[in-house]
Design a protein around this motif. Structure first.
Motif, PDB file in Angstrom:
ATOM      1  N   PRO A  11       0.803  -1.228   0.000  1.00 30.19           N
ATOM      2  CA  PRO A  11       0.000   0.000   0.000  1.00 30.19           C
ATOM      3  C   PRO A  11       0.837   1.280   0.000  1.00 30.19           C
ATOM      4  CG  PRO A  11      -0.091  -1.063   2.148  1.00 30.19           C
ATOM      5  CD  PRO A  11       0.717  -1.962   1.256  1.00 30.19           C
ATOM      6  N   LEU A  12       0.198   2.384  -0.443  1.00 33.61           N
ATOM      7  CA  LEU A  12       0.898   3.673  -0.463  1.00 33.61           C
ATOM      8  C   LEU A  12       0.263   4.643   0.525  1.00 33.61           C
ATOM      9  CD1 LEU A  12      -0.925   6.070  -2.019  1.00 33.61           C
ATOM     10  CD2 LEU A  12      -0.320   4.752  -4.025  1.00 33.61           C
ATOM     11  N   ARG A  13       1.057   5.650   0.914  1.00 31.07           N
ATOM     12  CA  ARG A  13       0.548   6.777   1.705  1.00 31.07           C
ATOM     13  C   ARG A  13       1.220   8.032   1.179  1.00 31.07           C
ATOM     14  NH1 ARG A  13       1.688   5.530   7.969  1.00 31.07           N
ATOM     15  NH2 ARG A  13       3.659   4.793   7.151  1.00 31.07           N
ATOM     16  N   VAL A  14       0.510   9.140   1.230  1.00 32.88           N
ATOM     17  CA  VAL A  14       1.112  10.412   0.802  1.00 32.88           C
ATOM     18  C   VAL A  14       1.432  11.238   2.043  1.00 32.88           C
ATOM     19  CG1 VAL A  14       0.791  12.535  -0.554  1.00 32.88           C
ATOM     20  CG2 VAL A  14      -0.241  10.386  -1.336  1.00 32.88           C
ATOM     21  N   PHE A  15       2.668  11.750   2.103  1.00 33.36           N
ATOM     22  CA  PHE A  15       3.065  12.626   3.210  1.00 33.36           C
ATOM     23  C   PHE A  15       3.443  13.992   2.644  1.00 33.36           C
ATOM     24  CE2 PHE A  15       3.956   8.395   4.906  1.00 33.36           C
ATOM     25  CZ  PHE A  15       3.419   8.489   6.183  1.00 33.36           C
ATOM     26  N   ALA A  16       2.831  15.033   3.191  1.00 34.22           N
ATOM     27  CA  ALA A  16       3.195  16.400   2.800  1.00 34.22           C
ATOM     28  C   ALA A  16       4.153  16.962   3.850  1.00 34.22           C
ATOM     29  CB  ALA A  16       1.944  17.268   2.712  1.00 34.22           C
ATOM     30  N   LYS A  17       4.836  18.052   3.482  1.00 31.85           N
ATOM     31  CA  LYS A  17       5.886  18.553   4.389  1.00 31.85           C
ATOM     32  C   LYS A  17       5.339  18.994   5.741  1.00 31.85           C
ATOM     33  CE  LYS A  17       6.320  23.073   2.112  1.00 31.85           C
ATOM     34  NZ  LYS A  17       7.207  23.829   1.224  1.00 31.85           N
ATOM     35  N   GLU A  18       4.077  19.337   5.786  1.00 31.22           N
ATOM     36  CA  GLU A  18       3.476  19.754   7.063  1.00 31.22           C
ATOM     37  C   GLU A  18       3.444  18.593   8.064  1.00 31.22           C
ATOM     38  OE1 GLU A  18       2.159  20.304   4.051  1.00 31.22           O
ATOM     39  OE2 GLU A  18       2.390  22.477   3.888  1.00 31.22           O
ATOM     40  N   GLN A  19       3.483  17.362   7.567  1.00 33.62           N
ATOM     41  CA  GLN A  19       3.429  16.183   8.457  1.00 33.62           C
ATOM     42  C   GLN A  19       4.817  15.623   8.770  1.00 33.62           C
ATOM     43  OE1 GLN A  19       0.931  14.812   5.144  1.00 33.62           O
ATOM     44  NE2 GLN A  19       0.046  13.425   6.645  1.00 33.62           N
ATOM     45  N   ALA A  20       5.842  16.178   8.116  1.00 35.51           N
ATOM     46  CA  ALA A  20       7.155  15.517   8.120  1.00 35.51           C
ATOM     47  C   ALA A  20       7.803  15.434   9.507  1.00 35.51           C
ATOM     48  CB  ALA A  20       8.090  16.209   7.140  1.00 35.51           C
ATOM     49  N   ALA A  21       7.767  16.526  10.251  1.00 29.83           N
ATOM     50  CA  ALA A  21       8.473  16.522  11.548  1.00 29.83           C
ATOM     51  C   ALA A  21       7.877  15.483  12.486  1.00 29.83           C
ATOM     52  CB  ALA A  21       8.411  17.911  12.171  1.00 29.83           C
ATOM     53  N   ALA A  22       6.561  15.359  12.487  1.00 33.06           N
ATOM     54  CA  ALA A  22       5.915  14.389  13.371  1.00 33.06           C
ATOM     55  C   ALA A  22       6.199  12.954  12.917  1.00 33.06           C
ATOM     56  CB  ALA A  22       4.406  14.643  13.393  1.00 33.06           C
ATOM     57  N   GLU A  23       6.340  12.756  11.611  1.00 29.47           N
ATOM     58  CA  GLU A  23       6.516  11.405  11.073  1.00 29.47           C
ATOM     59  C   GLU A  23       7.980  10.933  11.096  1.00 29.47           C
ATOM     60  OE1 GLU A  23       4.698   8.920  10.337  1.00 29.47           O
ATOM     61  OE2 GLU A  23       5.982   7.733   9.007  1.00 29.47           O
ATOM     62  N   LEU A  24       8.905  11.878  11.036  1.00 30.18           N
ATOM     63  CA  LEU A  24      10.325  11.516  10.905  1.00 30.18           C
ATOM     64  C   LEU A  24      10.804  10.451  11.903  1.00 30.18           C
ATOM     65  CD1 LEU A  24      12.968  11.966   9.363  1.00 30.18           C
ATOM     66  CD2 LEU A  24      13.368  14.010  10.738  1.00 30.18           C
ATOM     67  N   PRO A  25      10.459  10.572  13.203  1.00 28.63           N
ATOM     68  CA  PRO A  25      10.962   9.556  14.149  1.00 28.63           C
ATOM     69  C   PRO A  25      10.417   8.144  13.871  1.00 28.63           C
ATOM     70  CG  PRO A  25      10.002  11.461  15.297  1.00 28.63           C
ATOM     71  CD  PRO A  25       9.694  11.625  13.864  1.00 28.63           C
ATOM     72  N   ASN A  26       9.331   8.043  13.111  1.00 25.98           N
ATOM     73  CA  ASN A  26       8.763   6.708  12.819  1.00 25.98           C
ATOM     74  C   ASN A  26       9.379   6.041  11.602  1.00 25.98           C
ATOM     75  OD1 ASN A  26       6.874   7.413  14.788  1.00 25.98           O
ATOM     76  ND2 ASN A  26       5.442   8.249  13.266  1.00 25.98           N
ATOM     77  N   ARG A  27      10.190   6.773  10.851  1.00 20.99           N
ATOM     78  CA  ARG A  27      10.683   6.208   9.600  1.00 20.99           C
ATOM     79  C   ARG A  27      11.647   5.059   9.868  1.00 20.99           C
ATOM     80  NH1 ARG A  27       6.993   6.802   6.645  1.00 20.99           N
ATOM     81  NH2 ARG A  27       8.271   6.182   4.872  1.00 20.99           N
ATOM     82  N   ARG A  28      11.483   3.974   9.151  1.00 18.13           N
ATOM     83  CA  ARG A  28      12.352   2.803   9.348  1.00 18.13           C
ATOM     84  C   ARG A  28      13.343   2.636   8.201  1.00 18.13           C
ATOM     85  NH1 ARG A  28       8.304  -1.601   9.577  1.00 18.13           N
ATOM     86  NH2 ARG A  28      10.080  -2.980   9.882  1.00 18.13           N
ATOM     87  N   TYR A  29      13.319   3.540   7.235  1.00 14.19           N
ATOM     88  CA  TYR A  29      14.277   3.464   6.127  1.00 14.19           C
ATOM     89  C   TYR A  29      14.524   4.850   5.567  1.00 14.19           C
ATOM     90  CZ  TYR A  29      10.132   3.717   3.082  1.00 14.19           C
ATOM     91  OH  TYR A  29       8.974   4.099   2.466  1.00 14.19           O
TER      92      TYR A  29
END
Ligand code: AHR
Length: 317
Positions: A299-317
């Motif tokens: 599956p895909l998800r779209v992330f915009a820059k407004e969400q990036a700071a909150a999502e960054l710590p969850n990135r696994r790659y």
């Protein structure tokens, strides 16, 4: 190059793998033909598959084709000679695999396609394809861009490796979605081969040749690495990525999230490279004689820059 001269790395796991008959004396041996190491995405995919195989006690014969389709076919023939139990194939391009896959099938070695598809007349030449829907990714990127720019843009497109399924399908999906917006036009399009260096070079050339009266207002890159290269070129030309040009790409690698936090990249469409568990589940099912689905869509998800700071710590790659 002879098959024996290929860069083949043999990974021996400490534990023994379970074989289809339940015996544990001999580990399952897999040939993994990887397309290359052109992007952060691909490095993450390689790591996911090798780590997962190790955790499952499998032996992996790993061959990096370094972007050369000829070398990739030689790797498959070398796996054949080594009588591996199964093959994982991440094809560089879609075409040219039919003859070698027929040889592999004649030797009764199952093939699992990971990440990219092939075009063959006989689809029975592989057991399953585990990959994202690249057309849907292209559509999602176009829809996001149209929404962000109010349906008006002059777009520079950086395509992936010519003849690869993600390049073909991401271009198609993007064009199909864009057709709904008369004010959105692709004004330049060229392959940057999925690498940061080529993305930068191609973007530099685009900007140099540009008519100042009709500048590009957006960049669509088929992967994050090319977008990151393009961002360097845009800044070197004295323009502001994320402001003068809105940049959208595909993959969702950590570097893209960092660029979004800095405001240079506007959005990324996530395409997970963490395919190890899915690919090796499929191999184990096939070797155990159990059926597998012909297609597994990641599956895909779209992330915009407004969400990036909150999502960054969850990135696994
Ligand atoms: O096939 C997947 C694509 O290949 C990824 O988007 C890209 O980064 C990679 O090189």
């Amino acid at each position: 190059m002879r098959a024996s001269a290929l860069p083949v790395l043999l990974l021996l796991a400490t534990a023994c793998g379970e074989r289809p008959d339940g015996a544990t004396s001999k580990p399952v041996t897999i040939g993994f033909s990887q397309a290359g190491a052109e992007s952060a995405w691909r490095t993450a995919e390689t790591r996911s598959i090798l780590d997962e195989a190790k955790a499952r006690g499998m032996v992996v014969k790993f061959a990096d084709a370094q972007g050369d389709p000829e070398k990739q076919q030689q790797a498959l023939r070398s796996f054949l000679l080594q009588r591996v139990d199964a093959i994982l194939l991440a094809p560089i391009v879609e075409t040219g695999f039919e003859p070698v896959l027929r040889e592999v099938r004649a030797a009764k070695i199952p093939v699992v396609l990971v990440d990219r598809g092939v075009r063959v007349a006989d689809e029975g030449l592989y057991a399953t394809l585990i990959a994202a829907d690249f057309v849907a990714e292209g559509r999602a990127a176009a829809a996001w861009l149209a929404q962000r720019l109010g349906g008006n843009a002059r777009i520079a497109e950086l395509q992936g490796t010519t003849g690869s399924s993600p390049a073909l399908d991401r271009a198609r999906g993007f064009a199909e979605e864009l057709a709904k917006y008369p004010g959105m036009k692709v004004v330049k399009s060229q392959s940057g081969d999925f690498t940061r260096a080529r993305g930068k070079e191609v973007m530099e050339a685009f900007l140099k040749a540009e008519d100042p009266a009709q500048p590009c207002t957006a960049v669509y890159a088929h992967n994050d690495d090319m977008a990151l290269g393009a961002i360097q070129a845009i800044e070197a030309a004295g323009r502001k990525p994320g402001q003068d040009l809105v940049v959208v790409s595909i993959d969702g690698v950590r570097g893209a999230f960092e660029a979004m936090v800095r405001g240079q990249l506007d959005a990324t469409v996530e395409c997970s490279p963490l395919l190890g568990p899915l690919a090796l589940d499929a191999v184990q099912q096939i070797l155990a004689g159990r059926p597998v689905a012909r297609r597994h869509v990641v599956p895909l998800r779209v992330f915009a820059k407004e969400q990036a700071a909150a999502e960054l710590p969850n990135r696994r790659y």
